[in-house]
Design an enzyme around this catalytic site. Structure first.
Site, PDB file in Angstrom:
ATOM      1  CG  HIS A  18      -1.972  -0.951   0.964  1.00  0.00           C
ATOM      2  ND1 HIS A  18      -2.730  -1.638   1.968  1.00  0.00           N
ATOM      3  CD2 HIS A  18      -2.657  -1.506  -0.124  1.00  0.00           C
ATOM      4  CE1 HIS A  18      -3.504  -2.652   1.530  1.00  0.00           C
ATOM      5  NE2 HIS A  18      -3.616  -2.512   0.114  1.00  0.00           N
ATOM      6  CG  HIS A  41      -7.564 -10.755  -7.152  1.00  0.00           C
ATOM      7  ND1 HIS A  41      -6.887 -10.539  -8.368  1.00  0.00           N
ATOM      8  CD2 HIS A  41      -7.671 -12.210  -7.071  1.00  0.00           C
ATOM      9  CE1 HIS A  41      -6.946 -11.382  -9.146  1.00  0.00           C
ATOM     10  NE2 HIS A  41      -7.468 -12.472  -8.350  1.00  0.00           N
ATOM     11  CB  SER A  99      -5.903  -2.366  -2.456  1.00  0.00           C
ATOM     12  OG  SER A  99      -6.694  -3.349  -2.916  1.00  0.00           O
ATOM     13  CD  GLU A 117     -12.798 -10.798  -3.570  1.00  0.00           C
ATOM     14  OE1 GLU A 117     -12.864 -11.916  -3.281  1.00  0.00           O
ATOM     15  OE2 GLU A 117     -11.793  -9.951  -3.568  1.00  0.00           O
ATOM     16  N   GLY A 143     -11.104 -11.742 -10.794  1.00  0.00           N
ATOM     17  CA  GLY A 143     -10.387 -10.533 -11.259  1.00  0.00           C
ATOM     18  C   GLY A 143      -9.525 -10.693 -12.634  1.00  0.00           C
ATOM     19  CG  ASP A 163      -3.303  -8.112  -3.175  1.00  0.00           C
ATOM     20  OD1 ASP A 163      -2.424  -9.103  -2.985  1.00  0.00           O
ATOM     21  OD2 ASP A 163      -3.731  -7.864  -2.278  1.00  0.00           O
TER      22      ASP A 163
END
Length: 280
Positions: A18, A41, A99, A117, A143, A163
């Site tokens: 991050h 994701h 995120s 998601e 994703g 991710d």
């Protein structure tokens, strides 16, 4: 490896990921034109650090807990501002933004975020998190499918964050394929890929394949290892950044030692900052 994020929210891997994410978004904001972010994701959007999952591991205490409320380099301020924005009491650390929530905290009125998601429970939470927000679109899809479906965007500038939870044994191969597909569709986009480090050889093979797949685009590798990989425990994590902001390598050369010192969990944390393909 199963990396269900509620158990690991705010840990050292989140901090590294991050911090880099906010540096990229801050760079995108240097130009007035709007940018687009696809988070493939995205998870729930925010996590309760006093919830059952987070308290079971206690990983946030030795992650974000070591940075929140203390003096940090100026380049880390946007990240900590985004973390502080989701607290009910600014002095207390209770919630951790995923995120998509971090990106949303930094966006301007001309910017857009698509957050995907697949997990039904997390997808529902993500949808509720951004209900009524016209700049954010949540997608209850895989994703990797989102990369095929929503790239390229109408904006010329932006970021794709990949991710995955690493629930699949072939996740590294899927990442290489996803990067290739994404760059084929959006050659000028910045791609940020997170990966865990448990097996050094597996990771090195992935990085070699990634360098070939992304050539000749500039591709930066950023790693933080808290311990020597033993093939069992999560020893560290890394990020691959394709088409990074030109200042990112220089920024991370200063931030990586700070993060290693702050997040260390043993005598000898190590870092890696390397161009897999030469910077253009």
């Amino acid at each position: 490896m199963n990396y269900r994020h509620a158990f690991h929210a705010g840990n050292f891997a989140d901090v590294l990921k991050h911090v880099v994410l906010t540096r990229i978004v801050e760079y995108l904001k240097r130009k007035e034109a709007g940018f687009f972010v696809l988070d493939t994701h995205a998870g729930r959007g925010r996590y309760d650090l006093r919830g059952e999952e987070a308290e079971r591991t206690g990983e946030a205490a030795v992650g974000i807990g070591r940075l929140f409320g203390v003096a940090v380099p100026e380049l880390v301020h946007p990240y900590l501002d985004a973390v502080g924005a989701v607290q009910h009491e600014r002095e207390a650390l209770r919630w951790y933004p995923g995120s998509p929530r971090i990106v949303r905290a930094l966006m301007r009125s001309q910017d857009r975020l698509f957050a995907a998601e697949l997990h039904p429970e997390d997808a529902a939470a993500l949808k509720a998190e951004f209900a009524g927000d016209r700049q954010v679109r949540t997608l209850a899809i895989d994703g990797y499918q989102a990369i095929r479906a929503y790239l390229p965007p109408s904006e010329r500038r932006g970021l794709v964050l990949i991710d995955p939870p690493f629930e699949s044994a072939d996740e590294f191969s899927r990442l290489v394929s996803a990067l290739g597909e994404g760059l084929k569709r959006w050659a000028t986009g910045t791609f940020l890929v997170w990966y865990p480090i448990k097996h050094r050889r597996q990771v090195d093979d992935f990085l070699s394949e990634t360098a070939l797949s992304c050539r000749p685009r500039p591709t930066l590798c950023i790693e933080l290892l808290l311990r020597r990989p033993d093939g069992i425990l999560l020893a560290g994590c890394g990020l691959v950044v394709v088409n990074p902001p030109f200042v990112l390598g220089e920024e991370m050369s200063g931030l990586l030692p700070f993060l290693a010192k702050t997040l260390r969990d043993g005598p000898a944390p190590t870092t890696r900052l390397e161009w897999l393909n030469a910077q253009l």
